[in-house]
Design a protein around this motif. Sequence first.
Motif, PDB file in Angstrom:
ATOM      1  N   LEU A 197       0.823  -1.217   0.000  1.00 18.98           N
ATOM      2  CA  LEU A 197       0.000   0.000   0.000  1.00 18.98           C
ATOM      3  C   LEU A 197       0.856   1.265   0.000  1.00 18.98           C
ATOM      4  O   LEU A 197       0.505   2.268  -0.635  1.00 18.98           O
ATOM      5  CB  LEU A 197      -0.954   0.005   1.211  1.00 18.98           C
ATOM      6  N   HIS A 198       1.973   1.233   0.707  1.00 21.82           N
ATOM      7  CA  HIS A 198       2.854   2.410   0.717  1.00 21.82           C
ATOM      8  C   HIS A 198       3.418   2.672  -0.683  1.00 21.82           C
ATOM      9  O   HIS A 198       3.417   3.815  -1.165  1.00 21.82           O
ATOM     10  CB  HIS A 198       4.002   2.203   1.703  1.00 21.82           C
ATOM     11  N   LYS A 199       3.886   1.613  -1.326  1.00 17.73           N
ATOM     12  CA  LYS A 199       4.449   1.758  -2.670  1.00 17.73           C
ATOM     13  C   LYS A 199       3.373   2.218  -3.655  1.00 17.73           C
ATOM     14  O   LYS A 199       3.611   3.098  -4.497  1.00 17.73           O
ATOM     15  CB  LYS A 199       5.040   0.423  -3.119  1.00 17.73           C
ATOM     16  N   SER A 200       2.190   1.658  -3.536  1.00 19.60           N
ATOM     17  CA  SER A 200       1.091   2.042  -4.425  1.00 19.60           C
ATOM     18  C   SER A 200       0.661   3.480  -4.173  1.00 19.60           C
ATOM     19  O   SER A 200       0.336   4.213  -5.117  1.00 19.60           O
ATOM     20  CB  SER A 200      -0.100   1.095  -4.226  1.00 19.60           C
ATOM     21  N   ALA A 201       0.679   3.920  -2.910  1.00 22.79           N
ATOM     22  CA  ALA A 201       0.290   5.292  -2.574  1.00 22.79           C
ATOM     23  C   ALA A 201       1.244   6.296  -3.210  1.00 22.79           C
ATOM     24  O   ALA A 201       0.824   7.328  -3.746  1.00 22.79           O
ATOM     25  CB  ALA A 201       0.255   5.469  -1.060  1.00 22.79           C
ATOM     26  N   VAL A 202       2.549   5.975  -3.174  1.00 23.42           N
ATOM     27  CA  VAL A 202       3.543   6.869  -3.796  1.00 23.42           C
ATOM     28  C   VAL A 202       3.297   6.967  -5.294  1.00 23.42           C
ATOM     29  O   VAL A 202       3.355   8.056  -5.876  1.00 23.42           O
ATOM     30  CB  VAL A 202       4.969   6.355  -3.503  1.00 23.42           C
ATOM     31  N   GLU A 213      -9.387  12.577  -5.077  1.00 30.56           N
ATOM     32  CA  GLU A 213      -9.543  11.417  -5.953  1.00 30.56           C
ATOM     33  C   GLU A 213      -8.392  10.426  -5.746  1.00 30.56           C
ATOM     34  O   GLU A 213      -8.599   9.203  -5.760  1.00 30.56           O
ATOM     35  CB  GLU A 213      -9.595  11.851  -7.426  1.00 30.56           C
ATOM     36  N   SER A 214      -7.181  10.960  -5.541  1.00 30.09           N
ATOM     37  CA  SER A 214      -6.023  10.085  -5.305  1.00 30.09           C
ATOM     38  C   SER A 214      -6.218   9.283  -4.029  1.00 30.09           C
ATOM     39  O   SER A 214      -5.943   8.072  -3.982  1.00 30.09           O
ATOM     40  CB  SER A 214      -4.742  10.929  -5.201  1.00 30.09           C
ATOM     41  N   TYR A 215      -6.704   9.949  -3.000  1.00 31.53           N
ATOM     42  CA  TYR A 215      -6.907   9.264  -1.720  1.00 31.53           C
ATOM     43  C   TYR A 215      -7.997   8.189  -1.858  1.00 31.53           C
ATOM     44  O   TYR A 215      -7.901   7.108  -1.272  1.00 31.53           O
ATOM     45  CB  TYR A 215      -7.271  10.275  -0.644  1.00 31.53           C
ATOM     46  N   SER A 216      -9.014   8.485  -2.650  1.00 33.02           N
ATOM     47  CA  SER A 216     -10.081   7.506  -2.862  1.00 33.02           C
ATOM     48  C   SER A 216      -9.537   6.263  -3.569  1.00 33.02           C
ATOM     49  O   SER A 216      -9.900   5.129  -3.230  1.00 33.02           O
ATOM     50  CB  SER A 216     -11.204   8.124  -3.703  1.00 33.02           C
ATOM     51  N   GLU A 217      -8.658   6.487  -4.574  1.00 29.23           N
ATOM     52  CA  GLU A 217      -8.054   5.347  -5.269  1.00 29.23           C
ATOM     53  C   GLU A 217      -7.213   4.517  -4.303  1.00 29.23           C
ATOM     54  O   GLU A 217      -7.187   3.289  -4.367  1.00 29.23           O
ATOM     55  CB  GLU A 217      -7.176   5.844  -6.425  1.00 29.23           C
ATOM     56  N   PHE A 218      -6.522   5.199  -3.392  1.00 24.81           N
ATOM     57  CA  PHE A 218      -5.709   4.508  -2.396  1.00 24.81           C
ATOM     58  C   PHE A 218      -6.586   3.650  -1.480  1.00 24.81           C
ATOM     59  O   PHE A 218      -6.249   2.489  -1.184  1.00 24.81           O
ATOM     60  CB  PHE A 218      -4.923   5.531  -1.583  1.00 24.81           C
ATOM     61  N   LEU A 219      -7.725   4.189  -1.056  1.00 25.05           N
ATOM     62  CA  LEU A 219      -8.608   3.445  -0.146  1.00 25.05           C
ATOM     63  C   LEU A 219      -9.183   2.193  -0.813  1.00 25.05           C
ATOM     64  O   LEU A 219      -9.447   1.183  -0.146  1.00 25.05           O
ATOM     65  CB  LEU A 219      -9.752   4.356   0.334  1.00 25.05           C
ATOM     66  N   LYS A 220      -9.358   2.278  -2.142  1.00 27.35           N
ATOM     67  CA  LYS A 220      -9.887   1.117  -2.849  1.00 27.35           C
ATOM     68  C   LYS A 220      -8.949  -0.081  -2.752  1.00 27.35           C
ATOM     69  O   LYS A 220      -9.383  -1.237  -2.789  1.00 27.35           O
ATOM     70  CB  LYS A 220     -10.129   1.462  -4.316  1.00 27.35           C
ATOM     71  N   LEU A 221      -7.634   0.228  -2.637  1.00 28.33           N
ATOM     72  CA  LEU A 221      -6.659  -0.859  -2.529  1.00 28.33           C
ATOM     73  C   LEU A 221      -6.869  -1.660  -1.257  1.00 28.33           C
ATOM     74  O   LEU A 221      -6.573  -2.865  -1.207  1.00 28.33           O
ATOM     75  CB  LEU A 221      -5.230  -0.290  -2.551  1.00 28.33           C
ATOM     76  N   ASN A 222      -7.393  -1.004  -0.215  1.00 31.14           N
ATOM     77  CA  ASN A 222      -7.603  -1.703   1.052  1.00 31.14           C
ATOM     78  C   ASN A 222      -8.652  -2.794   0.933  1.00 31.14           C
ATOM     79  O   ASN A 222      -8.668  -3.748   1.719  1.00 31.14           O
ATOM     80  CB  ASN A 222      -8.004  -0.697   2.131  1.00 31.14           C
ATOM     81  N   LEU A 234      -4.252   3.041   7.688  1.00 36.34           N
ATOM     82  CA  LEU A 234      -4.323   3.603   6.338  1.00 36.34           C
ATOM     83  C   LEU A 234      -3.879   5.060   6.327  1.00 36.34           C
ATOM     84  O   LEU A 234      -3.136   5.496   5.444  1.00 36.34           O
ATOM     85  CB  LEU A 234      -5.754   3.488   5.794  1.00 36.34           C
ATOM     86  N   LYS A 235      -4.344   5.813   7.324  1.00 39.18           N
ATOM     87  CA  LYS A 235      -3.956   7.225   7.397  1.00 39.18           C
ATOM     88  C   LYS A 235      -2.458   7.377   7.618  1.00 39.18           C
ATOM     89  O   LYS A 235      -1.814   8.271   7.072  1.00 39.18           O
ATOM     90  CB  LYS A 235      -4.729   7.914   8.523  1.00 39.18           C
ATOM     91  N   GLN A 236      -1.911   6.493   8.437  1.00 42.14           N
ATOM     92  CA  GLN A 236      -0.472   6.542   8.708  1.00 42.14           C
ATOM     93  C   GLN A 236       0.331   6.232   7.442  1.00 42.14           C
ATOM     94  O   GLN A 236       1.335   6.893   7.149  1.00 42.14           O
ATOM     95  CB  GLN A 236      -0.119   5.543   9.810  1.00 42.14           C
ATOM     96  N   ILE A 237      -0.106   5.221   6.674  1.00 35.93           N
ATOM     97  CA  ILE A 237       0.578   4.873   5.424  1.00 35.93           C
ATOM     98  C   ILE A 237       0.476   6.021   4.426  1.00 35.93           C
ATOM     99  O   ILE A 237       1.456   6.394   3.778  1.00 35.93           O
ATOM    100  CB  ILE A 237      -0.026   3.583   4.829  1.00 35.93           C
ATOM    101  N   TRP A 238      -0.725   6.586   4.296  1.00 32.26           N
ATOM    102  CA  TRP A 238      -0.919   7.711   3.347  1.00 32.26           C
ATOM    103  C   TRP A 238      -0.059   8.910   3.749  1.00 32.26           C
ATOM    104  O   TRP A 238       0.552   9.560   2.902  1.00 32.26           O
ATOM    105  CB  TRP A 238      -2.395   8.090   3.304  1.00 32.26           C
TER     106      TRP A 238
END
Length: 752
Positions: A197-202, A213-222, A234-238
């Motif tokens: 998730l960290h790598k995908s968030a970057v 929108e970026s944050y929403s895409e990140f949450l979908k990964l969860n 999730l917030k800590q990783i983001w």
Amino acid sequence: MNEITLYASNVRGLASNTKYNRKVTITNIETLRKALSVDYVPVSYKDNTRSIKNFISSNCIIVDLDNDHSDIEADFIDINKVKEAFPDVRFYIHYSRNNMKPKNGKSPRPKFHIIFFCNEITDEKAYSMLKQEIYDCFPYIDNNALDSARFFFGTENPQVEYVDGELTIDEFIKDKKSEEFLLQDKPIVEGTRNATLHKSAVKILKRYGNTDESYSEFLKLNERCSPPLEDSELKQIWSSALKYYKGKIEISPDYVKPEDYGVEKWDEIIPLDERPLVKFPLEVLPDAIKNYCLAVSEATQTPIDMAGVIALALLALSMQRKYQIAGKHDWIEPLNLYVMVVAEPSERKSAVINQMIKVIHAFETNYNEAHALEREKSEIEYQSLIAKRNKLVKDVEKGKAQSSDLDAVITEINGFNRLHRLILTVDDVTPEVLANKLKEQDESLSIFSSEGGIFDIISGAYSKIVNIDILLKAYSGDFVRVDRIGRESISLKKPKLTILLMVQPKVLENIMNNSIFSGRGLNARFLYSIPESKVGTRKLSTIEISDDIKQEFYRLVNSILNEDTKFIDTIELSDDAYKELESFHDAFEIRLKTELKNIGAWAGKLVGNILRISGLLTRAREIKHDPFLNDGTPDKDGNYIVQKDVMLDAIKLGEYFLEHALYAFNALGNDSIKKNAKTILNAIIRQEPHLTEITPRDIQRMCRQFKKDDLPPVLDLLCDYGYLKEKEFVAKGVGRPKGTIYLVNPAIYNTE
């Protein structure tokens, strides 16, 4: 594929160099180590000139890793971590010149280049994209070095390692893409969730920026995590990914913002009245000279180039009486130089030349005072012989003396060594006066002028007679005879003349456009320097030149001037120095037929000037060597022999003068090209609506005074300065290809 190809230069540590002429096939560590002793690139470029637009092909990719991502030693990347990140990929490691050295206040750390094998790539964009994909996969490499025109510094004793593998880097990236695609719908299992998730968030932040929108895409990964992570995690990783994005990626000058994807990238425009040139490499001079040049530059608030170039001229005038240099057995060069510094009237040319030449004037004064009595006796004896001759002429006419008596006195006069006041430098003089002074000064002299009036004199501005023979012949020590009206002609067997001129750009333009000067090669004999102006940044309060620095400079120059000049000493080259010169010559010779063809007369003399400079530097360093051992060991009772490091320094100076000569001949020397560029640029700006691209035919319609053949050098200049850019064209089908289309930099329409 077990081979890669590198392209080596002839220099090391010269960032301004763009020439990489030597193709080197790397088959093992030994062949690699030999190639890495000079600066190098992994790409074949058109005309061997490094630039993105000249990209031809490459079969390897080099990335830079400086470990600047962390100051914690445990976080540093080493060869083992590279192997873990790129399993089964083969590559070389070349440790950088700053490996494990403190730099910019940071602790020592591993620094190296990774040289990846890849299948041949012939498309520049594909090559740059692959480097970007390597960075996406391994964000510890330098993301400021991802373009296709990046060069890498060589090292004196290259330290390299090899890691074997089945895959090339492009094959690895292709496989990785396939794996990521297949994994898109698969669950992210426990133990890999945080890292994935960290790598995908970057990656999301890099592509889409910090948006909702970026944050929403990140949450979908969860939703794919098994089990899903808590909101707090999730917030800590983001937050961690956002911190990395803002601190590393977003501030990078090479980062393409989301809104700029697909938008043409442009370099910063260089004003047509400016062009940054490489600065004088002061580090090549011995400390006594270097320190004095720095002190003079500070005291006068002038560019270091001025003092550095004057210092070379001072060395030349000091050594030309005593030394010559042998490039090989049948190639001897004198040590005199013709140099010209070009600067505007407000650049304090007189101030710096007066400060540098004081040592010469002081030596002249001291020498003439010490030898005043000898000179007076010599003059009395000479005048006595003249009086005796005159009397004998009359006596022979009256029959009171034999003609043989007169012949004997004339022979004695011709062989008499008449002593004159020592003069090492003159200002603007006529060819006749120059010849006379050379005759008086044992055929060795120099012209130091802060105005360049000598060109008005020799061009016939006052006498209507153009006479440049003495300047042409004295450059190489050739025999010259100067005829004088109503008086005996002056013959000079091996005249040695050093010239230092500090002129305004307009004077240079007149010199370059003088058909006699250019046609007979006078322009080609000068080394040119066009320093960057310091006007607008100069200080009133400056540091005075210290007595210690001044005395050491004076000691060195005086030690050279005091040498016995009855016999000429020949400085020779060590075997290693000769190899460096030969390597430079062979690569440079090719360029004389290509990009240097328009200054071929000047460029043809550069190797000879480099040889002369190597002799000057060798004597100035005051280190002698045993001529028989030839192993570089200093020997105070030996000879002055050019060593490898000195030859490399001389080549570095040659590269400096080459870049400045290109500008002098092409820009300053032909101001019409720049004026035409301004005309075309203004015409483009006036068009409504604003143009985004243009063809030569369009320009001819807008500016009808231009013919087709007038445009190529002007368009090249506008491209070099960032106003235009050739549009890439991919041929499709058959038929005649389209003409060149130029993209227009939108920044030219910015009137603020």
